[in-house]
Design a protein around this motif. Sequence first.
Motif, short mmCIF file in Angstrom:
data_model
loop_
_atom_site.label_atom_id
_atom_site.label_comp_id
_atom_site.label_asym_id
_atom_site.label_seq_id
_atom_site.Cartn_x
_atom_site.Cartn_y
_atom_site.Cartn_z
N PRO A 86 61.99 32.46 34.39
CA PRO A 86 61.72 31.41 35.39
C PRO A 86 61.96 31.89 36.82
CG PRO A 86 62.88 30.49 33.52
CD PRO A 86 62.86 31.98 33.30
N ALA A 87 62.99 32.69 37.03
CA ALA A 87 63.29 33.17 38.38
C ALA A 87 62.20 34.09 38.89
CB ALA A 87 64.64 33.89 38.40
N ASN A 88 61.75 35.00 38.03
CA ASN A 88 60.69 35.92 38.46
C ASN A 88 59.39 35.17 38.71
OD1 ASN A 88 62.22 38.23 38.46
ND2 ASN A 88 61.56 38.92 36.43
N LYS B 73 48.85 42.35 32.87
CA LYS B 73 49.27 43.54 33.59
C LYS B 73 49.78 43.21 34.99
CE LYS B 73 46.10 46.69 31.18
NZ LYS B 73 45.01 47.69 31.32
N PHE B 74 50.74 44.03 35.45
CA PHE B 74 51.27 43.97 36.81
C PHE B 74 51.90 42.61 37.13
CE2 PHE B 74 47.92 47.21 36.76
CZ PHE B 74 48.72 48.32 37.01
N LEU B 75 52.59 42.08 36.13
CA LEU B 75 53.41 40.90 36.30
C LEU B 75 54.87 41.29 36.06
CD1 LEU B 75 51.27 38.32 34.31
CD2 LEU B 75 51.60 38.35 36.80
N PRO B 76 55.81 40.60 36.71
CA PRO B 76 57.22 40.90 36.45
C PRO B 76 57.64 40.38 35.08
CG PRO B 76 57.04 38.98 37.86
CD PRO B 76 55.64 39.50 37.68
N GLU B 77 58.83 40.74 34.66
CA GLU B 77 59.38 40.20 33.42
C GLU B 77 59.30 38.68 33.46
OE1 GLU B 77 63.57 40.20 30.88
OE2 GLU B 77 63.41 41.28 32.79
N ASN B 78 58.89 38.09 32.36
CA ASN B 78 58.60 36.66 32.31
C ASN B 78 59.88 35.83 32.21
OD1 ASN B 78 57.26 34.23 32.21
ND2 ASN B 78 56.69 34.42 30.05
#
Length: 228
Positions: A85-87, A78-83
Motif C-alpha cells: 500500500p505504501a509503495n 514491469k517497472f512497478l515497485p513492490e506491491n
Amino acid sequence: MLKFYFNGSPNPTKVALFLEEAGIAYEPVAVDTRTGAQFAPDYLALNPNGKVPAIDDGGVKVFDSNAILLYLAEKTGKFLPENTPANRAELLSWLMFVATGIGPFFGQAVHFKHFAPEKIDYAHNRYQYEAERHLSVLNDRLSNRKYMVGDTYTIVDMDVWGWVRMTNFILGDEGFAKFPHVKRLHDEISARPAAAKAIALKDGFKWKTEMDDEARGNMFKHLGTRAA
C-alpha cells in the motif's frame, strides 16, 4: 501490434523508454506538431486533446504519457515497485507530481524562455522559479534514495527522466549544478541502452524543422484563434 504515436518531445520520449526497456514490439507513428498532424481527425479520434503521445494497443486507446506509463506497467507487470500500500501510494503521488507539476511548469518555462513571440519578464521569472522549485523537490527526494519509489527502477523514474533531460535547456548550461541527485538519476538512466534507443527514435523520421508562421500557428493556437 501496438501503435505508438510520438514525436521527440519529453512526454513521448519517456513512453519510448518504457517500450524499449520492456521489449514491447511497437509501430512508431510520427505526429509532427509543427505541421498540425495532431489535429488530423484520425488522431483526434485517438487523442481528443490533440497532444502527443498516444497509443493504440489492439483497439485499447490511451493518451497522456502518465496514463500510458501506468497502463503499460500494469498490463506487463514491469517497472512497478513492490506491491505494498505504501509503495502504491507513493507511485501514484509521484506520477501525479510529474503530470500536474513538472510537465506543465517545465513546458511553460521552455515556452517563455525560447518560443514566446514577446518576452514577458513576469511569466519568464515565474516559470523559471517553478522549474527550480520542482527540481528542488526531486533533489530532496533523491538525496537519500537511489530511485523515486521503493528500491528499484520504476515508471516514476522514467517519468522524471523524460522532463529533467530539459534542465539545462530551461535553466542554462549550469542548470544541473544545484541538483546533484537529480543529475545522478538523469545520468544513470541516460546511460541505459533503452534510453539511447528512445532518444534516437525520432531520427528515423522526417520532421518540419522551421519554426515559421505555419509551425507557430499549429503549435500555439492562441496566436491566431481564441476558444469560444
